[in-house]
Structure formats: structure tokens, C-alpha cells
Design an enzyme around this catalytic site. Structure first.
Site, mmCIF file in Angstrom:
data_model
loop_
_atom_site.group_PDB
_atom_site.id
_atom_site.type_symbol
_atom_site.label_atom_id
_atom_site.label_comp_id
_atom_site.label_asym_id
_atom_site.label_seq_id
_atom_site.Cartn_x
_atom_site.Cartn_y
_atom_site.Cartn_z
ATOM 1 N N ASN A 40 0.822 -1.203 0.000
ATOM 2 C CA ASN A 40 0.000 0.000 0.000
ATOM 3 C C ASN A 40 0.862 1.261 0.000
ATOM 4 O OD1 ASN A 40 -1.805 2.033 0.394
ATOM 5 N ND2 ASN A 40 -2.988 0.987 1.948
ATOM 6 N N ASP A 41 1.492 1.556 1.120
ATOM 7 C CA ASP A 41 2.238 2.813 1.211
ATOM 8 C C ASP A 41 3.382 2.887 0.198
ATOM 9 O OD1 ASP A 41 0.594 3.583 3.239
ATOM 10 O OD2 ASP A 41 1.872 2.757 4.804
ATOM 11 N N VAL A 42 3.980 1.737 -0.136
ATOM 12 C CA VAL A 42 5.132 1.766 -1.034
ATOM 13 C C VAL A 42 4.729 2.000 -2.489
ATOM 14 C CG1 VAL A 42 6.573 0.319 0.445
ATOM 15 C CG2 VAL A 42 5.187 -0.740 -1.335
ATOM 16 N N VAL A 43 3.414 2.004 -2.789
ATOM 17 C CA VAL A 43 2.979 2.314 -4.159
ATOM 18 C C VAL A 43 2.080 3.557 -4.164
ATOM 19 C CG1 VAL A 43 3.154 -0.033 -5.021
ATOM 20 C CG2 VAL A 43 1.030 0.702 -3.977
ATOM 21 N N ALA A 51 0.945 3.565 7.324
ATOM 22 C CA ALA A 51 1.129 4.994 7.559
ATOM 23 C C ALA A 51 -0.211 5.658 7.851
ATOM 24 C CB ALA A 51 1.795 5.636 6.359
#
Lengths: 493, 105
Positions: free
Chosen positions: A419-422, A460
Site C-alpha cells: 500500500n504505502d510503497v505504491v 502509515a
């Protein structure tokens, strides 16, 4: 003579640690490096047990206790390490790290009691007035070992609980101030004890006795340091756990080095400082990957930061779902598929199903690669370990820069529980708490299929614009189940 | 203050080791591919288990009537062993998977 052999053993031990760590840096030699360091550790431990002599030339006793402890610890350690699931590795590392920290703190407590129960008494010549001189160097090292070891222990235990889900994120207003107050308390007490140690003795005839006040201050440092460890890790979100564990790892290294100073033991010093330095650098590298400063993590302000990010949300459109059969068709007739694994894959234990899907697609002539974000999962390299367990070949794992070059020519990007990394907000939205973090630019691919369990935001705690974009389709469900269904669908095509 | 300075003089060898090891630690880690970060952290974790040597010394020096030292020392030996053994075994398990895959490819 025996002592000289021990010196040689320690020298070999220290060299194996350095070589072992160096070999751990190369995929092909890593395992031998680990075994080499383990061998060095074994001879250092055995050498200490049988050959160690103190300044007066006395050997060690209490062999029953020593071997009993090693046996108990060895059995529990082996069983725990053998039985742990691949996904639970990070919390296991955190747990073992805490054990090391606790060990260092206990050593400091015992040594402190030894130090104050055998004080050096001097009488000042003119008055014959008796006074006590405590070795300040030793006291300093004992206090450092106590503080660092305690913080490392309680912090690691909290990190362990957080990673396995028993402890929830917990923060309240003014927590940073409380943290600073506790930290200041630790230092004030420690400095007070350090400066006034000589005066904390009371004379009973000609023998000096350490006062209750002195003991209370010492244990006060211990308790406050433990408390600081708890409050230090408590408010930090799961996304920061790798950084915290790495930092605590280097703390324990320094605590071990304190023991090296105390016993004039070079192998403890070498091993401890080596880990302290390496761990600190690793921590900084991880912070850089997330575009945050170490100070920012240290004060534990991610909890505060993300709340302001959430309030600054803009309106989102609607997302669309894709059926399993559509997703199967899309992928089976693609030229190039990029799989983006995240923590969701690890939780669902879906690495084997993922590898099966990859093999099936490759048989159909699809070019399949994996895009690995440096902080995907819960520890850097976590995804690599998981996929390696499922026999995914090394060449198929692309690092972030390379993957980003390939996305524009990719037909389908399959995001599995990441999620956060994309999240494109890291590039476009300066108010976002993750702004500036390098991400995998999956939105450059022609189609994006996102598998998640629900629309809940990731670690996050922020919404992800990617899910609402036109080319993105959502495929809800547990990663393992969805992958197995996908495989069945593709086989039926 | 004087006592601190004299302590530094007395321990200058150790202080040299500390400074050199900081550089060695940084040099060694600097070239690790991110793939190996988790096993590396785990391996480093096992290496700081060298603190067990201190625990053994504490235990071995404790007088028979000093129960505080005996109990704490015993606990320290157990915890230190957990750190060493668990750390190395976990690291080996992680790396085992890398080497298995190496052979196949």
C-alpha cells in the site's frame, strides 16, 4: 600459559566476527559467514568457561550453574528459532535482541553490587578521616551498560509485541514531552550517582557500606530506563518497526561492548562495537529509504505526523472492482506482468501461491518479474526472504530503480497487499507524511490490479490515490485465496 | 575528572579498538545489497550475543553465598545463550533458503 591460549582464542573469535559479517554481505557466501561467526562464538564461549582467570589467577567456578543456563537457553533458543514461521522472523529477531539487552543489564546490576560491596577505603593523612573512592571509569561503564541494555530490552519486547499484534499502537498528547522527561530523569539520576558515588557510603566502624539511597538511585535508573524503552517504541507505527529493531540491535551491541570494557575483554568489545556501528549505519540506510531523519524516528513522531495528514485529505472518487475471471484474462494475455508484493502477502503466507501463479504465467509465455521495494514487508529484505522460501529465482526480483524503469512497458502490475510503497502521494502531495519517500511507480503500467483485504489504509494510516485511478481495479480478499482462485481461472482459459 | 583521564590512559588499547571497529563496522555494512538486509540484521543480532561471555564471567565469579549474583548471573547466562543460539539458528534458516534456490537456478 592458559591465559595466552585464551587470548589467541579471543583473537580468532574477533576475526571470525568481522569476516562473518563481511561474508554475510555476499549472497553466495552469506551462509558460510554466519557459520564462521557461530564457530568463533563457540570457541570464545568454551575458552571463557575453561580458561578464564581473573587478576588473582583464580579460575571460574559454579560450572553447574553455567552449563545449566547454557543448556536451558540453548534448547529454548533452538526450538524457538526452528519453529518460527518465515513471516514471524522479524519479531523473533527483535525478541532475541531483547534477550541480549537484558543480559547486558543484568551483568551491570551484578557488577554494580560487586563494585559497591568491596569499596576501596583510603584514609586522608592529616585527619585520618576515612573516605571511599569508587572507580569512576568502572561506574560509568556499568551505568552505560545498564541504561542501554534496559532500553534495548524493554523496547525490543514492545516491538516484538507490536509485530505479532498483541500490542496496539498507542500514543497520547504530550507523549514526546513525557518521553523527554523520562529520558532526562534517567540521565539526571545516572549523573548524580556518577558524581556523588563516593559520598553515598556510610561508615560502620572502619568498613564502608553503600547506603540505601545509593541503591535506590541505581535501581531508579534501571526502572526509568526500562520505562523509557516502553514509551520510546509505543507510539511508533508498524511501518517504522524495522528501523526501531535495527536501532535497538545496535544499542545492544554497544551494551555488549560496555561488558568488554568492564572485563577488559577484547572479543566482547570487538563484537559489540562492530554490531553497534553496523547496526547504526543500517538504521540510517533504512531511514533514508523512507525519507525520514533518524531524529524524527527517535522522538517517535510518526503517530503525530500522520494525523495531520489524514485531516488534510481531499475528496476521493470511487474505485472499481474487477472479477477474478477478468483479472485472469488480463494477466494470461499480457506480455509482461510485474508482481508487487507487500506485507499482505506475508500475512497470508501467499508466497508459494504467488510462485505458482508466476510459473503458470511463464508457461503461457508471459514475462513475469517481481518489483521489490526496499522497505516492503516488515524489514528490509523481508520480501526477498519470503520469496526465496517459495523458490522464486533470484533474477526475477527487481530492485526499485530497475522496476521503475520497466513499469512503462508493463501490461499488468499486480499489487499484492502493498500500500504505502505504491502510494503516488509520496511524489505529488507535499502535505502527505510519506512525501518524498521513493515509491514503486505502478501507475505507469497499463493496468494495475490491487489485491487487498479491504479499503483500509496501510501502516502509515493514509489513503492511497492509486486505488481511485482509472486504470486501477481492486480485487478484494485474502492474498493466498485470491491467488489460488486466479490460478484456477487461468488454468480454465 | 582526573580519574576519568587516568582510566582513559589505562584503557587506551580498548579505546583504539572501539574507534577502529566503528570504521570496520561501517565499511563492512556499506556494501550489503538490500536483499540481504534481514539476514544481516539477524546475523549482527547473533554476534552481539557475545555479551554472554560477560554473563559467564559474572556467573563463574559469584561467591556461593551471594544469591543475588547467582540468580541474576544464571538468568543472564540463559538470556545470553538465547540471543546467541537463537540468533545464529534463525539467520541460518533464512540463508538456507537463499542457497537452496541458488542450486536450482
Amino acid at each position: 600459559m592458559e591465559l595466552n591460549i585464551l587470548t589467541l582464542i579471543y583473537l580468532i573469535g574477533a576475526v571470525t566476527f568481522i569476516l562473518g559479517l563481511k561474508m554475510l554481505a555476499h549472497p553466495a557466501r552469506a551462509r558460510r559467514g554466519n557459520l564462521l561467526a557461530a564457530f568463533g562464538m563457540c570457541i570464545a564461549i568454551l575458552g571463557t568457561i575453561f580458561l578464564y582467570k581473573d587478576e588473582q589467577g583464580n579460575g571460574l567456578h559454579n560450572y553447574g550453574w553455567i552449563f545449566g543456563g547454557i543448556l536451558i537457553g540453548g534448547i529454548i533458543g533452538t526450538l524457538a528459532a526452528k519453529k518460527v514461521k518465515m513471516t514471524a522472523m522479524p519479531e523473533m529477531v527483535s525478541m532475541f535482541n531483547g534477550m541480549g539487552g537484558a543480559c547486558a543489564a543484568l551483568i551491570s546490576i551484578v557488577e554494580f553490587n560487586r563494585l559497591v560491596s568491596h569499596p576501596v577505603i583510603t584514609s586522608l593523612p592529616p585527619s585520618g578521616f576515612l573516605s571511599v573512592v569508587v572507580s569512576q571509569g568502572e561506574l560509568l561503564i556499568i551505568l552505560l551498560g545498564l541504561m542501554i541494555g534496559s532500553v534495548s530490552f524493554s523496547g525490543s519486547m514492545i516491538a516484538w509485541g507490536k509485530l505479532n499484534g498483541t500490542i496496539k499502537d498507542f500514543s497520547f498528547k504530550g507523549q514526546h514531552i513525557l518521553n523527554l522527561i523520562i529520558l532526562a530523569g534517567v540521565f539526571v539520576l545516572a549523573v548524580y550517582l556518577f558524581v556523588n558515588a563516593d559520598d553515598l557510603f556510610r561508615f560502620d566502624g572502619t568498613s564502608a557500606v553503600f547506603t540505601l539511597k545509593g541503591h535506590l538511585i541505581f535501581y531508579g535508573v534501571f526502572v526509568l530506563a526500562l520505562l523509557y524503552g516502553v514509551f520510546f517504541v509505543m507510539p511508533i507505527g508498524g511501518a517504522d518497526m524495522p528501523v526501531v529493531i535495527s536501532l535497538l540491535n545496535s544499542f545492544t551491541g554497544v551494551a555488549a561492548a560496555c561488558g568488554g570494557f568492564l572485563y577488559d575483554n577484547k572479543v566482547m568489545l570487538t563484537g559489540g562495537i562492530l554490531v553497534g556501528a553496523a547496526g547504526t549505519l543500517l538504521t540510517i540506510l533504512m531511514c533514508k529509504a523512507m525519507n525520514r531523519s533518524l531524529a524524527n524516528v527517535l522522538i517517535g513522531s510518526f503517530g503525530g505526523g500522520n494525523k495531520s495528514g489524514v485531516t488534510g485529505q481531499k475528496q476521493h472518487g470511487t474505485y472499481k472492482e474487477i472479477t477474478l475471471s477478468d483479472a485472469a484474462v488480463l494477466m494470461a494475455y499480457a506480455n509482461r506482468v510485474m508482481i508487487v508484493p507487500g506485507y499482505g502477502l506475508a500475512v497470508a503466507q501467499a508466497q508459494h501461491a504467488c510462485h505458482d501463479l508466476e510459473k503458470l504465467l511463464v508457461e503461457r509465455g508471459v514475462d513475469v518479474k517481481y518489483a521489490i521495494h526496499p522497505v516492503a514487508g516488515r524489514m528490509p529484505g523481508h520480501m526477498n526472504v519470503l520469496l526465496a522460501e517459495a523458490d522464486v529465482s533470484y533474477e526475477k526480483l527487481l530492485e526499485m530503480e530497475q522496476a521503475n524503469e520497466d513499469f512503462p512497458t508493463t501490461d499488468v502490475a499486480l499489487v499484492l497487499g502493498a500500500n504505502d510503497v505504491v502510494n503516488p502521494a509520496a511524489k505529488t502531495d507535499p502535505s502527505s507524511p510519506i512525501y518524498g519517500m521513493p515509491i514503486l511507480e505502478v501507475e505507469l503500467a497499463k493496468h494495475v490490479i490491487v489485491n487487498k483485504r479491504s479499503m483500509k489504509p496501510g501502516y502509515a494510516g493514509i489513503e492511497n490515490d492509486l486505488f481511485f485511478q482509472k486504470k486501477t481495479s481492486m480485487l478484494f480478499g485474502d492474498a493466498k485465496k485470491v491467488l489460488q482462485d486466479l490460478i484456477a481461472e487461468i488454468k480454465n482459459l | 575528572m582526573n580519574s576519568v583521564l587516568s582510566w582513559i590512559t589505562a584503557n587506551q588499547q580498548m579505546i583504539y579498538i572501539v574507534i577502529l571497529m566503528i570504521f570496520v563496522g561501517i565499511e563492512v555494512i556499506g556494501r550489503v545489497p538490500s536483499v540481504l538486509h534481514t539476514p544481516l540484521m539477524s546475523g549482527a543480532n547473533a554476534i552481539h550475543g557475545v555479551v554472554i561471555i560477560g554473563a559467564i564471567i559474572v556467573m563463574g565469579k559469584a561467591e556461593h553465598d551471594n544469591y543475588l549474583a547467582l540468580i541474576l548471573g544464571f538468568l543472564a547466562v540463559i538470556l545470553g545463550t538465547l540471543n546467541v543460539v537463537g540468533g545464529f539458528v534463525v539467520t541460518d534458516r533464512m540463508l538456507e533458503m537463499f542457497s537452496k534456490k541458488k542450486k536450482k537456478s
